[in-house]
Design a protein around this motif. Structure first.
Motif, PDB file in Angstrom:
ATOM      1  N   PHE A   1       1.236 -10.508  -6.991  1.00  0.00           N
ATOM      2  CA  PHE A   1       0.122 -10.212  -6.075  1.00  0.00           C
ATOM      3  C   PHE A   1       0.510 -10.563  -4.639  1.00  0.00           C
ATOM      4  CE2 PHE A   1      -3.156 -10.626  -9.661  1.00  0.00           C
ATOM      5  CZ  PHE A   1      -3.415  -9.273  -9.671  1.00  0.00           C
TER       6      PHE A   1
ATOM      7  N   SER B   1       2.787  -8.172  -2.954  1.00  0.00           N
ATOM      8  CA  SER B   1       2.355  -6.783  -2.830  1.00  0.00           C
ATOM      9  C   SER B   1       2.213  -6.379  -1.369  1.00  0.00           C
ATOM     10  CB  SER B   1       1.055  -6.546  -3.612  1.00  0.00           C
ATOM     11  OG  SER B   1      -0.006  -7.282  -3.054  1.00  0.00           O
TER      12      SER B   1
ATOM     13  N   PHE C   1       4.507  -2.364  -7.087  1.00  0.00           N
ATOM     14  CA  PHE C   1       3.557  -1.980  -6.040  1.00  0.00           C
ATOM     15  C   PHE C   1       4.042  -0.698  -5.380  1.00  0.00           C
ATOM     16  CE2 PHE C   1       1.786  -2.240  -1.700  1.00  0.00           C
ATOM     17  CZ  PHE C   1       0.457  -2.468  -1.986  1.00  0.00           C
TER      18      PHE C   1
ATOM     19  N   ARG D   1      -5.435   6.659  -5.105  1.00  0.00           N
ATOM     20  CA  ARG D   1      -4.301   7.566  -5.320  1.00  0.00           C
ATOM     21  C   ARG D   1      -4.457   8.299  -6.646  1.00  0.00           C
ATOM     22  NH1 ARG D   1       0.291   6.290  -7.967  1.00  0.00           N
ATOM     23  NH2 ARG D   1       0.064   4.031  -7.737  1.00  0.00           N
TER      24      ARG D   1
ATOM     25  N   GLU E   1       2.018   1.258  -3.382  1.00  0.00           N
ATOM     26  CA  GLU E   1       1.078   1.685  -2.328  1.00  0.00           C
ATOM     27  C   GLU E   1       1.631   1.304  -0.955  1.00  0.00           C
ATOM     28  OE1 GLU E   1      -1.071   3.194  -4.245  1.00  0.00           O
ATOM     29  OE2 GLU E   1      -0.317   2.106  -5.994  1.00  0.00           O
TER      30      GLU E   1
ATOM     31  N   SER F   1      -7.388  -5.228  -3.596  1.00  0.00           N
ATOM     32  CA  SER F   1      -6.838  -4.293  -2.606  1.00  0.00           C
ATOM     33  C   SER F   1      -5.822  -3.352  -3.259  1.00  0.00           C
ATOM     34  CB  SER F   1      -6.186  -5.098  -1.489  1.00  0.00           C
ATOM     35  OG  SER F   1      -5.315  -4.304  -0.740  1.00  0.00           O
ATOM     36  N   TRP F   2      -4.971  -3.940  -4.068  1.00  0.00           N
ATOM     37  CA  TRP F   2      -3.961  -3.147  -4.768  1.00  0.00           C
ATOM     38  C   TRP F   2      -4.649  -2.118  -5.676  1.00  0.00           C
ATOM     39  CZ3 TRP F   2       0.700  -5.856  -7.672  1.00  0.00           C
ATOM     40  CH2 TRP F   2       1.560  -4.883  -8.203  1.00  0.00           C
TER      41      TRP F   2
ATOM     42  N   ALA G   1     -13.111  -4.877  -3.254  1.00  0.00           N
ATOM     43  CA  ALA G   1     -12.057  -5.101  -2.259  1.00  0.00           C
ATOM     44  C   ALA G   1     -12.684  -5.364  -0.889  1.00  0.00           C
ATOM     45  CB  ALA G   1     -11.124  -3.896  -2.201  1.00  0.00           C
ATOM     46  N   HIS G   2     -13.768  -4.626  -0.611  1.00  0.00           N
ATOM     47  CA  HIS G   2     -14.445  -4.816   0.674  1.00  0.00           C
ATOM     48  C   HIS G   2     -15.094  -6.190   0.755  1.00  0.00           C
ATOM     49  CE1 HIS G   2     -17.785  -4.229   3.640  1.00  0.00           C
ATOM     50  NE2 HIS G   2     -16.859  -3.550   4.269  1.00  0.00           N
TER      51      HIS G   2
ATOM     52  N   ARG H   1      -7.633  -0.960  -5.527  1.00  0.00           N
ATOM     53  CA  ARG H   1      -8.366   0.041  -4.739  1.00  0.00           C
ATOM     54  C   ARG H   1      -7.426   1.169  -4.311  1.00  0.00           C
ATOM     55  NH1 ARG H   1      -8.873   1.120   0.626  1.00  0.00           N
ATOM     56  NH2 ARG H   1      -7.640  -0.697   1.210  1.00  0.00           N
ATOM     57  N   LYS H   2      -6.266   0.764  -3.799  1.00  0.00           N
ATOM     58  CA  LYS H   2      -5.312   1.779  -3.346  1.00  0.00           C
ATOM     59  C   LYS H   2      -4.818   2.634  -4.509  1.00  0.00           C
ATOM     60  CE  LYS H   2      -3.626  -0.834   0.640  1.00  0.00           C
ATOM     61  NZ  LYS H   2      -2.585  -1.743   1.133  1.00  0.00           N
ATOM     62  N   MET H   3      -4.555   1.960  -5.620  1.00  0.00           N
ATOM     63  CA  MET H   3      -4.065   2.691  -6.791  1.00  0.00           C
ATOM     64  C   MET H   3      -5.084   3.674  -7.322  1.00  0.00           C
ATOM     65  SD  MET H   3      -2.145   0.281  -9.431  1.00  0.00           S
ATOM     66  CE  MET H   3      -1.396   1.325 -10.625  1.00  0.00           C
TER      67      MET H   3
ATOM     68  N   ARG I   1     -11.759 -10.508   6.872  1.00  0.00           N
ATOM     69  CA  ARG I   1     -12.169 -10.934   5.535  1.00  0.00           C
ATOM     70  C   ARG I   1     -11.287 -10.245   4.514  1.00  0.00           C
ATOM     71  NH1 ARG I   1     -18.349  -9.680   4.322  1.00  0.00           N
ATOM     72  NH2 ARG I   1     -17.595  -7.716   3.508  1.00  0.00           N
ATOM     73  N   GLY I   2     -11.243 -10.801   3.329  1.00  0.00           N
ATOM     74  CA  GLY I   2     -10.521 -10.172   2.238  1.00  0.00           C
ATOM     75  C   GLY I   2      -9.054  -9.987   2.578  1.00  0.00           C
ATOM     76  N   VAL I   3      -8.497  -8.856   2.149  1.00  0.00           N
ATOM     77  CA  VAL I   3      -7.065  -8.633   2.334  1.00  0.00           C
ATOM     78  C   VAL I   3      -6.720  -8.462   3.815  1.00  0.00           C
ATOM     79  CG1 VAL I   3      -7.009  -6.107   2.159  1.00  0.00           C
ATOM     80  CG2 VAL I   3      -5.133  -7.467   1.185  1.00  0.00           C
TER      81      VAL I   3
ATOM     82  N   LEU J   1      -3.272  -5.219 -14.143  1.00  0.00           N
ATOM     83  CA  LEU J   1      -3.565  -5.918 -12.890  1.00  0.00           C
ATOM     84  C   LEU J   1      -4.972  -6.506 -12.935  1.00  0.00           C
ATOM     85  CD1 LEU J   1      -2.039  -3.537 -10.183  1.00  0.00           C
ATOM     86  CD2 LEU J   1      -1.127  -5.709 -10.989  1.00  0.00           C
TER      87      LEU J   1
ATOM     88  N   ARG K   1      -7.946 -11.384  -3.631  1.00  0.00           N
ATOM     89  CA  ARG K   1      -7.666 -10.738  -2.346  1.00  0.00           C
ATOM     90  C   ARG K   1      -6.655  -9.611  -2.506  1.00  0.00           C
ATOM     91  NH1 ARG K   1      -5.164 -14.997   0.688  1.00  0.00           N
ATOM     92  NH2 ARG K   1      -3.103 -14.179   0.259  1.00  0.00           N
ATOM     93  N   GLU K   2      -5.535  -9.904  -3.166  1.00  0.00           N
ATOM     94  CA  GLU K   2      -4.478  -8.909  -3.300  1.00  0.00           C
ATOM     95  C   GLU K   2      -4.756  -7.944  -4.447  1.00  0.00           C
ATOM     96  OE1 GLU K   2      -2.216  -8.661  -1.047  1.00  0.00           O
ATOM     97  OE2 GLU K   2      -2.567 -10.584  -0.027  1.00  0.00           O
ATOM     98  N   GLY K   3      -5.353  -8.471  -5.522  1.00  0.00           N
ATOM     99  CA  GLY K   3      -5.600  -7.642  -6.699  1.00  0.00           C
ATOM    100  C   GLY K   3      -6.590  -6.525  -6.422  1.00  0.00           C
TER     101      GLY K   3
END
Lengths: 758, 604
Positions: free
Chosen positions: A94, A97, A128, B536, A130, B528-529, B513-514, B531-533, A175-177, B553, B524-526
């Protein structure tokens, strides 16, 4: 007894005894079991955010964070199961990523915690696919840069700035990522520039302006030296490549400073390569200083010193010592002045009244000096005068840590506002200059104050009356009889009271200990003591004159009046920083010799300037303001200049040939330290500790003295702050490049007030 | 800085509400933004000065909350919800339509400065989907024509009557309902004190203060089997009993009305139509644990409810139901509202407390739990607004009688916010244990347009989804747990056969993710990852290996995050990949074939 207090739990199948309240991550460390973590940092608030330290605990369905888990009796913890291993792998996945993986060019490459963790616990491939997040790098100050993509948001920097420094210059944005670390001004840092955030960053997100993209960590050699600036004696690890210091940090946390360093210790090393550094001896010819060979210069000095002594008397020669040269150099200088030159006109800029403290404590000094560790561990600290957060940053750090970790209670009496007062249980602000009067009030309730101040002082006194094992810190404002008052009153508080006088420079304390004083021999032995004179005279191969010499100010006055004919100055700049018109002060001198790194105001007037090495370029020992002795090592070759030790030694030989005293036979600083250890009160320190990089407390046990008052105006602080450091500070371009360097903390401009004393 | 008198007065009043003045930070910023349109440097300096804060402390707090902005918005800030309930009823199309109509995109301002647009997460109008907010006003049950009419009126400077839940989507009461906490809904002026008093109002408080000891109150609530309505279903009486009796510290009651779980909008009618019921419940809780101060934390988007609650609180003070010596019992209780400013995470109890203390809404390490170390590090009871609204009924009718309305261990009734592809979306009060099939077919009137059911989110978007084959079960905490899901917050979202489940997974992950606070790495990373996946994947760019990776994941987050938000993101995702894997496989052949192309174009 001790056993009853312990609990036993099982860690990876083995029983572990530990004290109640121990975190599993710490207990594991004590067993040599690594539980990886990023956000956990001993001494800072718990975070439990990185989730790297997840461990399996019997009877708990979910994995637990070892950094918040308190070991309890009978608990069964496993750190090496498949489940734990998988969790670590997943966390690294994670984390990576959005990590840029620009390790080949990242400053942190090779000493990066994320790299190490990935190597040990991570995946061997990336899944990863993306687009990674990107932010441009930001320059927050000439010293601190931020690369958001590399940031793993462990918040160590935010915590150390808030909790450790009480500066709170860093926060979290978004916030967040998309979270990023924010500086306290738009895109810019306004702070103490201590760089703690850089040091504590586990990855290459926060980097040093002095070091970034310069080199790779494995291309450097590392030398740990006490910092050459203030009197706190922090250990700073100098990273050297091609005979140049590229970085200073404190990664092994082994000094008296633990993990702490301030801006000076971290960034104040570039004076060593400053273009204005004097690289060759200078001799005045036809009114102008011109380069000369060492032979010419030294011969000139010896010849003319001899001339002055022959033409006048030895008492017309004065010697001014330094508060940043080594103990060995000061010891040699003492001998050089009293034996070779035959004068007691010997003094230095005294920035704290160490003599007064020695006089007040007498033989009790042996066990009454507080160390830097004592400041942290003390249940209560009384601070009188001195703006420690600027002048003694390690002391301030220790106080803050004590308050945070074990509820240390700080009491302060000060004529200046100070950030440290935010930590205080009671802070009494008196008018500037009346701190000593306040001490007298504490001791004898004498002197009149405004009712409010009296009330505050009474409250402080009452509160301290209930304390025990108090550490008392005081600045230059407290001297002579005021120290005696303070010692006699505070000495009666509960438990064992310990004291620390707060001076200005790296070896301020050492200079006093080594007797760079007109009326004291090494170890605070009074010059008037014939037995001590005889003892040192015998040791040094000559006779020490009995009459006390002139003070520094006395020498300058005598020079003005034409009564002083020669002045020999080592690592000092008396024509700057001493009250009174400076230009004509030395008009009456026949000879001025200066050992210096730069053409200071004093060196410019010299007849001969001998280029000197700095403390990062030589061997020797330094004593911090607490009395802790540490060795300093040669990190780089001085490239022209020579150590003051060598200069004095060689000159003594030259002068000996001219019939002035016996030559100094001590060939190395190590030999000199050996002599000091055997002959100077309090300096019987363990060489093994010093050689191992440790500090030993020098606690002299001087004979009792009836009363002592330093000569008028002899003791005063330069009031340096975080970005100045006497003469040396001017040549630290990195320090002077910061915005904060332009904002003097004791000015009244509102912009300054906004962050210095908030 | 010179402030307009009303704002200055508001600031002073806000700062007086809390024992620690920093608590006023978020409300002060929000009210300042209401006045200035955005938060400029000058007002932030002013707020920092008033609260003795550093600018950075103000900035970092501001940055956390999605409603607070550093740049001006339009005079009318149009916030279109596209979260799950709205999405199912055309939220994306509506958002695309508004974009086209105004010629501006997400977070953009029209050149004239009249409008600004934002695609927002769930605004708590799920039963009136699709919906939007203009500034603080709700407009629900929209379609493109209605939106055009609305925008036209706004352009002309007229402000159409907003459509709050009372006048709009509240349905006729159904025979299947058991009216306990919603029985005053629909009564004219039900929010007013007199009406409340005429309908059993404050009787329970009188009983609790005069006939019961604090312990008896707790005992009664325990007997009622009242379980937390926020989602976790923890027994309320037991929670109260954890509050230490011997302590020198003040104690607090917090009503969690930060309702933000997508698909859930039950606290709205409770506060809009029966604010005194909530106040009464809070005071009783205060008496039970000997707390003398309460706060109702209301999500910032519900500004009109804050105004309603403030009015009701003022009324209660006026009549002696709040303040000193309530009903001559010697018991004192102070109560005020507190506004959030856009952060789902603040619904988590410890994050809510951080937020109420004026900080970023990061969750806290537990233990210690709030009952011992809560708000301002003091013992705190924090309950969902619905839970506290239920307390008066429990005391009035007795715990046992209340419990008997439900099933064993699942006492009483609760409000269900039913949204999605049903004929009669709405908020219904049903006993615990009510069969899900009847809820869909009978209560909500079955699937819209005669379509077939595909999936159900039983209690808010954090719950694992149920397929059409799994709906023969009673809606109570234990039965749903047995079925591998959760009763959650009672936000039941119904999806018909035309729903693209990849899109559902995608939209749900967008939300988490938001809303991920960024504190811990896996969430945080999970999120977001993923969401992108999922974006796509839904776009037809998926790879076969992505399907197990999405599942893995999500599982890598599960149970390892700092707070339950990670689980909330993982659980629905895992259930969708596992139950509708065929739909993921279908997407490998190209673009989504489950919905019209223009809906995809509008996807964020």
């Amino acid at each position: 007894m001790a056993d009853q207090k312990q609990i036993t739990f099982t860690l990876d199948g083995r029983p572990v005894r530990t004290s109640p309240g121990t975190l599993v991550i710490e207990a594991a460390k004590s067993q040599g079991i690594e539980v990886p973590s990023f956000c956990y940092y001993p001494g800072l608030a718990l975070q439990a955010a990185c989730r790297m330290c997840l461990v399996e605990v019997e009877k708990m369905p979910k994995l637990q964070t070892a950094c918040t888990l308190v070991a309890t009796e009978g608990m069964v913890v496993r750190t090496m199961t498949d489940q734990v291993r998988k969790a670590r792998k997943d966390m690294i996945e994670f984390l990576l990523s959005n990590h840029p993986l620009d390790c080949p060019v990242c400053d942190k490459g090779g000493e990066c915690e994320l790299q190490d963790m990935t190597f040990r616990y991570g995946l061997d491939k990336t899944r990863f696919a993306e687009e990674k997040l990107h932010h441009p790098e930001e320059k927050w100050s000439p010293l601190v840069y931020y690369d958001a993509p590399r940031c793993i948001l462990c918040f160590r920097c935010v915590r150390v700035c808030d909790e450790g420094m009480d500066t709170k210059a860093l926060g979290v944005g978004s916030r967040g990522v998309h979270s990023v670390i924010l500086p306290n001004k738009p895109g810019e840092l306004a702070c103490e520039e201590c760089g703690m955030c850089i040091d504590i960053c586990p990855v290459g997100a926060l980097t040093s302006g002095t070091y970034r993209y310069h080199t790779r960590p494995w291309e450097m050699t590392y030398v740990a030296d006490p910092c050459t600036h203030c009197s706190n004696g922090c250990k700073t690890t100098l990273s050297v490549r091609n005979n140049e210091i590229l970085r200073a940090n404190n990664r092994d946390h082994s000094g008296v400073n633990g993990e702490f360093l301030c801006a000076k210790g971290r960034f104040g090393f570039d004076f060593a390569t400053h273009p204005e550094r004097i690289r060759a001896p200078l001799v005045r010819r036809n009114g102008k200083l011109a380069p000369a060979s060492w032979e010419e210069a030294l011969e000139e000095v010896a010849r003319r010193l001899k001339q002055v002594r022959d033409a006048h008397r030895a008492e017309t020669i004065g010697v001014i010592g330094s508060n940043h040269t080594t103990n060995e150099e000061n010891y040699l200088l003492n001998r050089f002045a009293r034996i070779t030159l035959g004068t007691n006109n010997l003094d230095h800029h005294r920035t704290a009244d160490y003599v007064g403290l020695a006089a007040a404590l007498g033989p009790r000094m042996k066990d009454s000096l507080a160390t830097m560790a004592d400041v942290y561990q003390a249940p209560a600290v009384l601070l009188v005068a001195n703006e420690v957060s600027n002048q003694n940053p390690l002391v301030a750090w220790q106080i803050r840590a004590g308050v945070r970790h074990h509820g240390l209670r700080l009491y302060a009496i000060n004529g200046r506002p100070s950030k440290i007062h935010r930590q205080a249980k009671i802070a009494v602000e008196v008018s500037r200059g009346s701190e000593a009067r306040a001490v007298r009030w504490l001791a004898a309730e004498q002197g009149r104050w405004e009712a409010k101040t009296t009330e505050s002082l009474a409250a402080l006194k009452a509160a301290l009356g209930a304390e025990h094992d108090v550490v008392v810190l005081f600045g230059a404002e407290i001297q002579g009889s005021a120290i005696r008052d303070l010692v006699s009153w505070a000495g009666r508080l509960g438990g064992k009271t310990k004291f620390m006088a707060l001076g200005d420079y790296a070896n301020s304390r050492g200079a006093a200990d080594m007797g760079i004083l007109p009326d004291r021999l090494p170890g605070y032995a009074p010059l008037s003591d014939a037995a001590e004179r005889a003892r040192f005279g015998k040791l040094w191969g000559g006779e020490i004159p009995a009459a006390a010499g002139l003070t520094l100010r006395g020498m300058l006055d005598a020079a003005t009046q034409g009564k002083l004919k020669a002045l020999y100055v080592v690592g000092a700049n008396p024509l700057k920083g001493f009250p009174g018109p400076s230009a004509d002060r030395i008009a009456g001198l026949d000879l001025l010799v200066v050992e210096e790194m730069f053409l200071t105001e004093t060196a410019q007037r010299a007849d001969v300037v001998l280029p000197a090495a700095c403390s990062y370029e030589k061997e020797g020992s330094l004593t911090n303001t607490a009395g802790e002795v540490q060795l300093t090592h040669r990190a780089t070759d001085p490239q022209g200049p020579r150590s003051d030790f060598d200069l004095l030694r060689i000159l003594s030989h030259q002068l000996s040939l001219l019939g002035m005293g016996a030559p100094i036979r001590l060939r190395t600083p190590a030999a000199a330290l050996d002599e000091i250890r055997q002959n100077v009160s309090g300096y019987d320190v363990l060489p093994a500790t010093l050689l191992g990089g440790g500090a030993e407390l020098a606690a002299p046990a001087p004979r009792p003295v009836e009363s002592y008052e330093p000569p008028e105006g002899a003791v005063f602080s330069s009031n340096d702050y975080l970005f100045t450091s006497g003469t040396l500070g001017r040549y630290c371009s990195r320090l002077t490049s910061t915005n904060e360097a332009r904002e003097r903390p004791w000015s009244s401009s509102p912009s300054t007030q906004s962050w210095w004393h908030r | 800085m010179e402030l307009p008198p009303h704002l200055d007065e508001k600031f002073r009043e806000l700062m007086g509400r809390y024992p620690v003045k920093r608590s006023a930070l978020v409300p002060m910023m929000l009210y300042a933004q209401d006045h200035f349109g955005f938060l400029g440097d000058e007002i932030l300096e002013e707020i920092a000065t008033r609260l003795d804060l550093n600018k950075i402390e103000v900035e970092e707090t501001l940055a956390y909350y999605s409603m607070l902005r550093r740049k001006p918005a339009g005079r009318y800030h149009i916030q279109v919800c596209t979260n799950i309930s709205c999405m199912l009823r055309g939220g994306h199309e509506l958002y695309a339509h508004v974009q086209k109509r105004l010629g501006i995109g997400h977070k953009e301002v029209s050149p004239s400065g009249t409008f600004s647009l934002e695609e927002v997460e769930c605004i708590g109008a799920c039963t009136g989907a699709p919906s939007l907010q203009v500034n603080y006003d709700f407009y629900e049950n929209l379609d493109p024509d209605k939106v055009d009419a609305l925008l036209e009126q706004l352009e002309q400077g007229k402000k159409p009557q907003p459509v709050p839940v009372t006048s709009g989507s509240l349905h006729e009461r159904l025979p299947a309902e058991t009216l306990v906490i919603s029985k005053r809904f629909g009564i004219r002026d039900s929010r007013r004190m007199d009406v409340y008093l005429a309908h059993e109002g404050y009787q329970a408080l009188e009983k609790a203060l005069k006939q019961m000891t604090p312990d008896q109150i707790i005992e009664e609530v325990k007997k009622s089997n009242l379980r937390g309505r926020g989602g976790a279903g923890f027994p309320a009486g037991m929670k109260w009993s954890f509050v230490p009796k011997e302590t020198n510290k003040p104690k607090y009651i917090l009503a969690n009305a930060d309702e933000s779980e997508p698909g859930t909008c039950k606290d709205r009618p409770l506060m809009e139509m029966d604010p005194h019921q909530l106040i009464e419940g809070i005071v009783i809780a205060g008496r039970a644990v000997s707390a003398n101060q309460g706060y109702i934390y209301i999500r910032g988007e519900y500004r009109y409810l804050i105004d309603i609650m403030d009015q009701a609180i003022a009324e209660a003070y006026g009549r002696g139901y709040l303040g000193k010596d309530i009903l001559s019992s010697g018991f004192d209780f102070e109560l005020s509202t507190h506004t959030g400013a856009g952060a789902y995470e603040c619904g988590e109890e410890s994050a809510l407390m951080e937020s109420l203390e004026g900080k970023r809404g990061y969750p806290r390490i537990k233990p210690p739990f709030p009952a011992v170390v809560g708000l301002y590090h003091c013992p705190t009871v924090i309950n969902n607004a619905e839970t506290l609204s239920t307390v008066p009924a429990v005391i009035r009718m007795g715990g046992e009688a209340y419990a008997n309305l439900g099933t064993p261990r699942n006492g009483g009734t609760r409000l269900y916010s039913i949204s999605g592809h049903v004929n009669r979306p709405g908020i219904y009060e049903l006993p615990l244990g009510f069969p899900l099939r009847r809820l869909i077919e009978e209560v909500a009137g079955g699937i819209r347009g005669g379509k077939k059911l595909k999936a159900v989110i039983p209690g808010g978007s954090s719950c694992p989804l149920l397929s059409a084959e799994e709906i023969d079960l009673p809606m109570d905490f234990d039965s749903l747990a047995k079925a591998g899901s959760m009763l959650g917050s009672g936000g039941t979202v119904i999806m018909d056969e035309d729903t693209c489940m990849v899109d559902v997974a995608r939209r749900i992950m967008h939300f988490y993710a938001h809303e991920s606070c960024g504190w811990c790495i896996p969430c945080r990373e999970g999120t977001s990852w993923l969401r992108k996946m999922l974006d796509r994947f839904h776009e037809g760019e998926g790879r076969a290996e992505d399907i197990p990776l999405i599942d893995e994941l999500a599982k890598n987050m599960l149970g390892r995050t700092f707070c339950p938000l990670g689980d909330a993101a993982a659980l629905p995702t895992i259930s969708i990949v596992q139950k509708w894997r065929n739909e993921f496989e279908d997407h490998l052949r190209g673009k989504c074939s489950y919905q019209a192309a223009d809906a995809l174009a509008a996807a964020p």
